[in-house]
Write a protein that holds these residues in place. Structure first.
Motif, PDB file in Angstrom:
ATOM      1  N   VAL A  63       1.023  -1.324   0.014  1.00 45.20           N
ATOM      2  CA  VAL A  63      -0.048  -0.040  -0.051  1.00 45.20           C
ATOM      3  C   VAL A  63       0.795   1.274  -0.057  1.00 45.20           C
ATOM      4  CG1 VAL A  63      -1.722   1.289   1.311  1.00 45.20           C
ATOM      5  CG2 VAL A  63      -1.975  -1.199   1.095  1.00 45.20           C
ATOM      6  N   GLU A  64       1.932   1.146   0.656  1.00 51.58           N
ATOM      7  CA  GLU A  64       3.047   2.358   0.653  1.00 51.58           C
ATOM      8  C   GLU A  64       3.385   2.520  -0.690  1.00 51.58           C
ATOM      9  OE1 GLU A  64       6.992   3.822   2.591  1.00 51.58           O
ATOM     10  OE2 GLU A  64       5.790   2.484   3.812  1.00 51.58           O
ATOM     11  N   VAL A  65       3.800   1.422  -1.498  1.00 46.35           N
ATOM     12  CA  VAL A  65       4.476   1.512  -2.624  1.00 46.35           C
ATOM     13  C   VAL A  65       3.341   1.953  -3.808  1.00 46.35           C
ATOM     14  CG1 VAL A  65       5.745   0.373  -4.662  1.00 46.35           C
ATOM     15  CG2 VAL A  65       6.497   0.228  -2.279  1.00 46.35           C
ATOM     16  N   TYR A  66       2.232   1.099  -3.766  1.00 45.43           N
ATOM     17  CA  TYR A  66       1.004   1.106  -4.840  1.00 45.43           C
ATOM     18  C   TYR A  66      -0.232   1.584  -3.647  1.00 45.43           C
ATOM     19  CZ  TYR A  66       4.093  -1.465  -7.518  1.00 45.43           C
ATOM     20  OH  TYR A  66       5.492  -1.926  -8.430  1.00 45.43           O
TER      21      TYR A  66
ATOM     22  N   ARG B 146       2.483  -6.412 -16.255  1.00 41.85           N
ATOM     23  CA  ARG B 146       1.116  -6.955 -16.417  1.00 41.85           C
ATOM     24  C   ARG B 146       0.476  -7.341 -15.057  1.00 41.85           C
ATOM     25  NH1 ARG B 146       3.633  -9.548 -20.663  1.00 41.85           N
ATOM     26  NH2 ARG B 146       4.053 -11.486 -19.359  1.00 41.85           N
ATOM     27  N   VAL B 147       1.228  -7.758 -14.259  1.00 43.04           N
ATOM     28  CA  VAL B 147       0.888  -7.930 -12.894  1.00 43.04           C
ATOM     29  C   VAL B 147       0.223  -6.619 -12.049  1.00 43.04           C
ATOM     30  CG1 VAL B 147       1.351  -8.701 -10.379  1.00 43.04           C
ATOM     31  CG2 VAL B 147       2.205 -10.199 -12.415  1.00 43.04           C
ATOM     32  N   ILE B 148       1.105  -5.589 -12.233  1.00 39.73           N
ATOM     33  CA  ILE B 148       0.874  -4.424 -11.631  1.00 39.73           C
ATOM     34  C   ILE B 148      -0.517  -3.645 -12.430  1.00 39.73           C
ATOM     35  CG2 ILE B 148       1.530  -1.931 -11.200  1.00 39.73           C
ATOM     36  CD1 ILE B 148       4.156  -3.282 -10.836  1.00 39.73           C
ATOM     37  N   THR B 149      -0.500  -3.805 -13.613  1.00 44.83           N
ATOM     38  CA  THR B 149      -1.571  -3.240 -14.434  1.00 44.83           C
ATOM     39  C   THR B 149      -2.827  -3.996 -14.278  1.00 44.83           C
ATOM     40  OG1 THR B 149      -0.021  -2.612 -16.023  1.00 44.83           O
ATOM     41  CG2 THR B 149      -2.289  -2.561 -16.690  1.00 44.83           C
ATOM     42  N   SER B 150      -2.856  -5.249 -14.003  1.00 50.24           N
ATOM     43  CA  SER B 150      -3.857  -6.094 -13.909  1.00 50.24           C
ATOM     44  C   SER B 150      -4.567  -5.748 -12.384  1.00 50.24           C
ATOM     45  CB  SER B 150      -3.750  -7.420 -13.905  1.00 50.24           C
ATOM     46  OG  SER B 150      -4.805  -8.446 -13.327  1.00 50.24           O
TER      47      SER B 150
END
Length: 155
Positions: free
Chosen positions: A88-91, A127-131
């Motif tokens: 959560v801190e990073v994203y 892809r993982v992050i976008t999904s």
């Protein structure tokens, strides 16, 4: 005319216009050799980056160390519980993921990072992050009304 751009952060980045590459290829190659990496800009196309093989190898080595260290830390007792707040801190959008979704995101991200030295690994991580960002956005999207709006009284 050379266009030089400085980006603040961990390292300064320089760039030259694509016309400079065609006018003075030896000079541009010399700058790449000195800097390790040089951005080539073209107003009508995406930027390109020229890098020395050694510079690219340093980048891959750094990513490999981070990925291996992250995986090793995740194998420690209690690490999974600590990973969710770190995500959560990073994203910041990850706060909209449920606990199970957050754990799944962490697992998929770590699996993609484990393959960081393989060709195309950056695409897998992206892809993982976008999904999962799309999943988080879906979780906060307002639900469409089930009944059509009614006209106000007297209308």
């Amino acid at each position: 005319m050379t266009t030089v751009t400085t980006v603040t952060g961990a390292a300064e980045r320089e760039s030259v216009a694509v016309s400079e590459l065609s006018r003075d290829p030896e000079g541009v190659v010399a700058r790449v050799a000195t800097l390790g990496r040089l951005r080539i800009t073209d107003p009508g196309a995406p930027d390109l980056v020229l890098a020395t093989a050694a510079h690219e190898a340093y980048d891959v080595e750094g990513l490999t160390v981070v990925a291996r260290l992250s995986l090793a830390l995740m194998r420690q007792d209690g690490a999974a519980a600590a990973l969710l707040p770190a995500l959560v801190e990073v994203y910041p959008w990850a706060r909209h993921l449920g606990v199970d979704e957050g754990s799944a995101f962490a697992g998929e991200l770590l699996a993609a990072l484990a393959e960081v030295t393989d060709p195309g690994a950056g695409d897998a991580v992206r892809r993982v992050i976008t999904s999962w960002r799309a999943t988080a956005a879906t979780n906060v999207a307002p639900e469409p009304p089930t009944d059509p709006p009614r006209p106000p009284n007297g209308a």
